[in-house]
Motif scaffolding. Sequence first.
Motif, short mmCIF file in Angstrom:
data_model
loop_
_atom_site.label_atom_id
_atom_site.label_comp_id
_atom_site.label_asym_id
_atom_site.label_seq_id
_atom_site.Cartn_x
_atom_site.Cartn_y
_atom_site.Cartn_z
N ASP A 65 0.80 -1.22 0.00
CA ASP A 65 0.00 0.00 0.00
C ASP A 65 0.83 1.27 0.00
O ASP A 65 0.31 2.36 -0.07
CB ASP A 65 -0.93 0.00 1.22
N ARG A 96 -6.44 -3.33 6.93
CA ARG A 96 -7.84 -3.12 6.56
C ARG A 96 -8.08 -3.55 5.12
O ARG A 96 -9.06 -4.20 4.81
CB ARG A 96 -8.24 -1.65 6.74
N ARG A 97 -7.18 -3.19 4.24
CA ARG A 97 -7.33 -3.58 2.83
C ARG A 97 -7.19 -5.10 2.68
O ARG A 97 -7.99 -5.74 2.03
CB ARG A 97 -6.28 -2.89 1.96
N PHE A 115 -7.82 -7.47 4.77
CA PHE A 115 -8.96 -8.20 5.31
C PHE A 115 -10.30 -7.75 4.74
O PHE A 115 -11.34 -8.24 5.15
CB PHE A 115 -9.00 -8.07 6.84
N GLY A 116 -10.29 -6.79 3.81
CA GLY A 116 -11.53 -6.33 3.20
C GLY A 116 -12.38 -5.47 4.12
O GLY A 116 -13.59 -5.38 3.94
N THR A 117 -11.76 -4.83 5.10
CA THR A 117 -12.46 -3.92 6.02
C THR A 117 -12.51 -2.54 5.38
O THR A 117 -11.49 -2.08 4.86
CB THR A 117 -11.71 -3.86 7.37
N PRO A 118 -13.65 -1.86 5.40
CA PRO A 118 -13.72 -0.52 4.80
C PRO A 118 -12.70 0.43 5.42
O PRO A 118 -12.39 0.33 6.60
CB PRO A 118 -15.15 -0.04 5.11
N SER A 171 -8.98 -19.65 7.11
CA SER A 171 -8.38 -18.58 6.33
C SER A 171 -6.89 -18.80 6.38
O SER A 171 -6.36 -19.20 7.41
CB SER A 171 -8.74 -17.23 6.96
N SER A 219 -1.39 -10.70 -0.12
CA SER A 219 -1.76 -9.31 -0.41
C SER A 219 -1.43 -8.87 -1.81
O SER A 219 -0.77 -9.40 -2.57
CB SER A 219 -1.09 -8.38 0.58
#
Length: 151
Positions: A52, A68-69, A71-74, A125, A151
């Motif tokens: 990132d 966050r990215r 794990f798909g968390t906003p 997971s 990732s």
Amino acid sequence: MRPEPAPAVEASQVQLCAFMVGSEEYAIDIHRVLEILHIPAPAEFPRAPGFDGVLNLRGEILPLLDLRRVFGTPPRSDSRRQGLLVCLVGRRKIAFRVDKVTQVVRASRDELKPVPPLGGDALRSPHVIGICPRGSRLILLLNLRAVVTAS
């Protein structure tokens, strides 16, 4: 700030660095953590494969992964209170952006539980390798190599 040296721990005990990403609490082995920092401004790194951004930490350039990215968390609207865990993954130093470092958890190895199979491994997971129950809380134990690889 550097984590303070921990008191001697028995071989049957582990120490975990617990942190929040969204509403979930995760932990990693404290021995992987080199530093815990308040987030300095990372440099965006457009189209960096799997990362990132990059971070200049006292002259050393480190890749940055936002959990966050991963794990798909906003994304958070207020990133000023986020933190960084600088960790050793294999032989590489990587900075992981987290919402908040919560505590050091001491647990016996017997307390750590595997992720239960549910509906054909629906809960499994590659990132989560176990669970550390703490009262009504469940702390998910992360495999940092899997996080970096995925990732």
